[in-house]
Design a protein around this motif. Structure first.
Motif, PDB file in Angstrom:
ATOM      1  N   SER A  37       0.833  -1.215   0.000  1.00  0.00           N
ATOM      2  CA  SER A  37       0.000   0.000   0.000  1.00  0.00           C
ATOM      3  C   SER A  37       0.861   1.255   0.000  1.00  0.00           C
ATOM      4  O   SER A  37       0.513   2.264  -0.613  1.00  0.00           O
ATOM      5  CB  SER A  37      -0.922   0.020   1.218  1.00  0.00           C
ATOM      6  OG  SER A  37      -1.839  -1.034   1.146  1.00  0.00           O
TER       7      SER A  37
ATOM      8  N   LEU B 264      -1.050   4.568  -1.601  1.00  0.00           N
ATOM      9  CA  LEU B 264      -2.385   4.634  -1.010  1.00  0.00           C
ATOM     10  C   LEU B 264      -2.321   5.102   0.441  1.00  0.00           C
ATOM     11  O   LEU B 264      -3.285   5.628   0.969  1.00  0.00           O
ATOM     12  CB  LEU B 264      -3.079   3.266  -1.084  1.00  0.00           C
ATOM     13  CG  LEU B 264      -3.450   2.812  -2.486  1.00  0.00           C
ATOM     14  CD1 LEU B 264      -3.927   1.374  -2.483  1.00  0.00           C
ATOM     15  CD2 LEU B 264      -4.524   3.707  -3.078  1.00  0.00           C
TER      16      LEU B 264
ATOM     17  N   ASN C  89      -0.261   6.206 -10.097  1.00  0.00           N
ATOM     18  CA  ASN C  89      -0.579   5.119 -11.021  1.00  0.00           C
ATOM     19  C   ASN C  89       0.599   4.559 -11.802  1.00  0.00           C
ATOM     20  O   ASN C  89       0.483   4.240 -12.965  1.00  0.00           O
ATOM     21  CB  ASN C  89      -1.655   5.566 -12.012  1.00  0.00           C
ATOM     22  CG  ASN C  89      -2.750   6.328 -11.335  1.00  0.00           C
ATOM     23  OD1 ASN C  89      -3.250   5.895 -10.313  1.00  0.00           O
ATOM     24  ND2 ASN C  89      -3.070   7.480 -11.873  1.00  0.00           N
TER      25      ASN C  89
ATOM     26  N   TYR D 209      -1.835  -3.300  -9.425  1.00  0.00           N
ATOM     27  CA  TYR D 209      -2.139  -4.083  -8.232  1.00  0.00           C
ATOM     28  C   TYR D 209      -2.879  -5.352  -8.607  1.00  0.00           C
ATOM     29  O   TYR D 209      -3.840  -5.321  -9.348  1.00  0.00           O
ATOM     30  CB  TYR D 209      -3.034  -3.260  -7.309  1.00  0.00           C
ATOM     31  CG  TYR D 209      -2.576  -3.202  -5.886  1.00  0.00           C
ATOM     32  CD1 TYR D 209      -2.546  -4.359  -5.112  1.00  0.00           C
ATOM     33  CD2 TYR D 209      -2.181  -2.015  -5.291  1.00  0.00           C
ATOM     34  CE1 TYR D 209      -2.133  -4.307  -3.800  1.00  0.00           C
ATOM     35  CE2 TYR D 209      -1.767  -1.957  -3.979  1.00  0.00           C
ATOM     36  CZ  TYR D 209      -1.743  -3.114  -3.236  1.00  0.00           C
ATOM     37  OH  TYR D 209      -1.351  -3.060  -1.937  1.00  0.00           O
TER      38      TYR D 209
ATOM     39  N   GLY E 112      -8.955   0.118 -15.805  1.00  0.00           N
ATOM     40  CA  GLY E 112      -7.974   1.111 -15.354  1.00  0.00           C
ATOM     41  C   GLY E 112      -7.821   2.247 -16.354  1.00  0.00           C
ATOM     42  O   GLY E 112      -7.765   3.419 -15.987  1.00  0.00           O
TER      43      GLY E 112
ATOM     44  N   ILE F 161     -10.747   4.491 -16.005  1.00  0.00           N
ATOM     45  CA  ILE F 161     -10.635   5.323 -14.797  1.00  0.00           C
ATOM     46  C   ILE F 161      -9.675   6.487 -15.052  1.00  0.00           C
ATOM     47  O   ILE F 161      -9.919   7.622 -14.650  1.00  0.00           O
ATOM     48  CB  ILE F 161     -10.128   4.470 -13.608  1.00  0.00           C
ATOM     49  CG1 ILE F 161     -11.142   3.405 -13.208  1.00  0.00           C
ATOM     50  CG2 ILE F 161      -9.766   5.350 -12.415  1.00  0.00           C
ATOM     51  CD1 ILE F 161     -12.421   3.931 -12.636  1.00  0.00           C
ATOM     52  N   GLN F 162      -8.578   6.196 -15.748  1.00  0.00           N
ATOM     53  CA  GLN F 162      -7.595   7.246 -15.986  1.00  0.00           C
ATOM     54  C   GLN F 162      -7.868   8.016 -17.277  1.00  0.00           C
ATOM     55  O   GLN F 162      -7.023   8.765 -17.763  1.00  0.00           O
ATOM     56  CB  GLN F 162      -6.190   6.618 -15.992  1.00  0.00           C
ATOM     57  CG  GLN F 162      -5.801   6.148 -14.605  1.00  0.00           C
ATOM     58  CD  GLN F 162      -4.577   5.255 -14.601  1.00  0.00           C
ATOM     59  OE1 GLN F 162      -3.765   5.303 -15.518  1.00  0.00           O
ATOM     60  NE2 GLN F 162      -4.444   4.442 -13.582  1.00  0.00           N
TER      61      GLN F 162
END
Lengths: 265, 250
Positions: free
Chosen positions: B51, B56, B76, B80, B100, B103-104
């Protein structure tokens, strides 16, 4: 010569027979009930003044539909019910999203939701009448109040129950809260949303009829109450039967939509 | 070239039960293309290390450099892979793999082609438009790996990715994942409680102490490019296992 059946064929035949049996028994229960009802009233064992009878219900229905006035009652009740259903579902979903978004809001509102859920909403009847006035608005408000709490609680539970691992994955990809909501939480909760819809159909009928009992000058609930007050049991029974049919139709429509939505989600 | 440098990291977090020191003076460097495993007693904070690398959570003190930059500054760079595949059941395999990128906000025809290429390359060609429930556990884990690769991460973080699989599947998925990572030339850090799994995949095995976790000992393995299954058959395997097992135990 008798054809020899494979075990599979015997099994399938048995299954089919079983299915038919259930269907036949279901119809038989209804037919038997109606026939018995008609019989005991026809031979004078029970007074139709108190229990009406299938034939009297039928002729009352024919009269009502020929008079045309019944359509107005059906229309009003349907509109009230659909409005209550639609408004509570939309508003409930929005509130559930807001409570998912803010943990503080969720925690603050928790005891209130519990109390409001436990409260018999009919107790709010007089308050509703004073606030929004008697009439269609009050009835829609009653249906709304009955549905909204359940909608919020069920949807919020579904939202909060989203797999933590999936949220973690999205966060590791750099997702914003808004993206987590759109890409994960909402699609994840769609099956729960569909079952909320089914529950709300039933509840909005409860709210509508309860509302009509309290305040109304038209609608099926009004007819039932009116019939009761003037001791016209035929009118009460006929309206109830029409109500049953409408409620079943509306539930079937929503269930069909759910089935359709499930296939495409 | 060092792709990852963890330098004297301490991490203390607060909870209702009190203060917990998870990591203490934790240092580790990982070279580009290397496969490193973290093993240690359960609850020692192995996952916490991942993490931290992913940005994170932030360390209480010390620094973490990924590709020469402090984590958190450039998001990023990591991919993961989690215990369960976490595929979204309502998305097709292709849409899952492109999650992903979506999302980006990088989803375009170029990266769709790359994703399709990867799926094809690793034996999932006929499944692009299928749904996760139609795939076996091993295939799903492969999809999960490709989902991380689509973002072209500098480093892959594998958090017990095989622990939810049954033993047979685990061995073959282990082989699959290893060869995919090697052929894509990726750096990877694996967290596992399974010592033999760590030995079968890694160049180095890092043994962590009980909490607060710190690096206890690092074992360098010399299996070369042997695949996990071949490693398990080699004579060196049980020897390494014994050494590492003793270190974890004490």
């Amino acid at each position: 010569m008798k054809k020899i059946l494979s075990p599979r064929e015997i099994y399938l035949r048995g299954e089919k027979r079983n299915k038919n049996k259930i269907l036949i028994l279901r119809v038989a229960v209804l037919v038997l009930f109606v026939a018995l009802w008609e019989l005991v009233t026809a031979i004078g064992l029970v007074d139709t003044f108190f229990v009406s009878s299938p034939s009297r219900i039928f002729s009352t229905a024919v009269d009502l539909f020929q008079g045309g006035e019944i359509w107005r009652h059906i229309g009003i009740t349907l509109i009230e019910c659909i409005l209550g259903f639609a408004i509570s579902t939309v508003v409930g979903a929005v509130i559930a999203v807001a409570l998912w978004w803010s943990e503080t809001a969720r925690k603050v509102s928790e005891p209130y939701l519990v109390v409001l859920n436990a409260l018999p909403k009919i107790a709010l009847g007089p308050i509703i009448i004073i606030w929004v006035g008697a009439g269609v608005k009050a009835i829609v408000a009653m249906a709304f109040l009955i549905c909204i709490i359940v909608t919020v609680i069920s949807l919020l539970n579904a939202f909060v129950g989203v797999d933590e691992g999936k949220i973690f994955l999205l966060r590791s990809m750099g997702a914003s809260k808004w993206q987590i909501l759109r890409k994960l939480v909402i699609p994840y909760a769609i099956p729960d949303f569909l079952s909320v819809l089914k529950i709300n159909v039933g509840l909005s009928w409860v709210g509508t009829i309860m509302g009509e009992y309290l305040v109304s000058s038209a609608g099926l609930g009004y007819l039932i109450i009116y019939g009761g007050q003037v001791f016209q049991i035929d009118l009460v029974m006929t309206s109830t039967v029409i109500l049953c049919i409408l409620a079943a139709l509306m539930y079937a429509t929503v269930a069909l939509c759910c089935k359709y939505a499930k296939r495409f989600s | 070239m060092d792709i990852l440098t963890i330098n004297g990291v301490d991490l203390t977090y607060q909870s209702a039960l009190g203060e917990t020191q998870a990591l203490k003076d934790f240092s580790l460097t990982v070279k580009s293309g290397e496969f490193v495993s973290l093993v240690g007693p359960s609850g020692c904070g192995k996952t916490t290390v991942l993490s931290l690398i992913a940005g994170l959570i932030s360390p209480s003190s010390g620094e973490i450099l990924l590709g020469g930059k402090k984590t958190g500054e450039k998001a990023n760079q990591v991919g993961y892979m989690l215990q369960r595949d976490q595929l979204f059941e309502w998305r097709t395999i292709l849409d899952n793999v492109l999650l992903g990128a979506e999302i980006q906000k990088k989803r375009n025809s170029l990266c769709e082609d790359y994703a399709k290429n990867l799926l094809e390359k690793y034996g999932l060609q006929g499944f692009t438009n299928r749904y996760p429930r139609e795939l076996s556990g091993g295939m799903r884990q492969r999809v999960a790996l490709i989902r991380t690769l689509v973002l072209r991460p500098e480093i892959l973080l594998l958090d017990e990715p095989f622990s939810a699989l049954d033993f047979q599947t685990r061995l073959s998925v282990c082989d699959d994942v290893y060869s995919i990572i090697k052929s894509e030339n990726k750096t990877a850090i694996l967290v596992t409680h399974d010592i033999s799994e760590a030995i079968s995949m890694s160049d180095r095995v890092v043994v962590l102490s009980a909490r607060p976790a710190t690096v206890k000992k690092i074992f360098t393995l010399n299996f070369g490019q042997k695949t996990p299954l071949l490693r398990r058959e080699s004579a060196q395997f049980p020897v390494s296992f014994d050494e590492i097992y003793k270190e974890v135990k004490t």
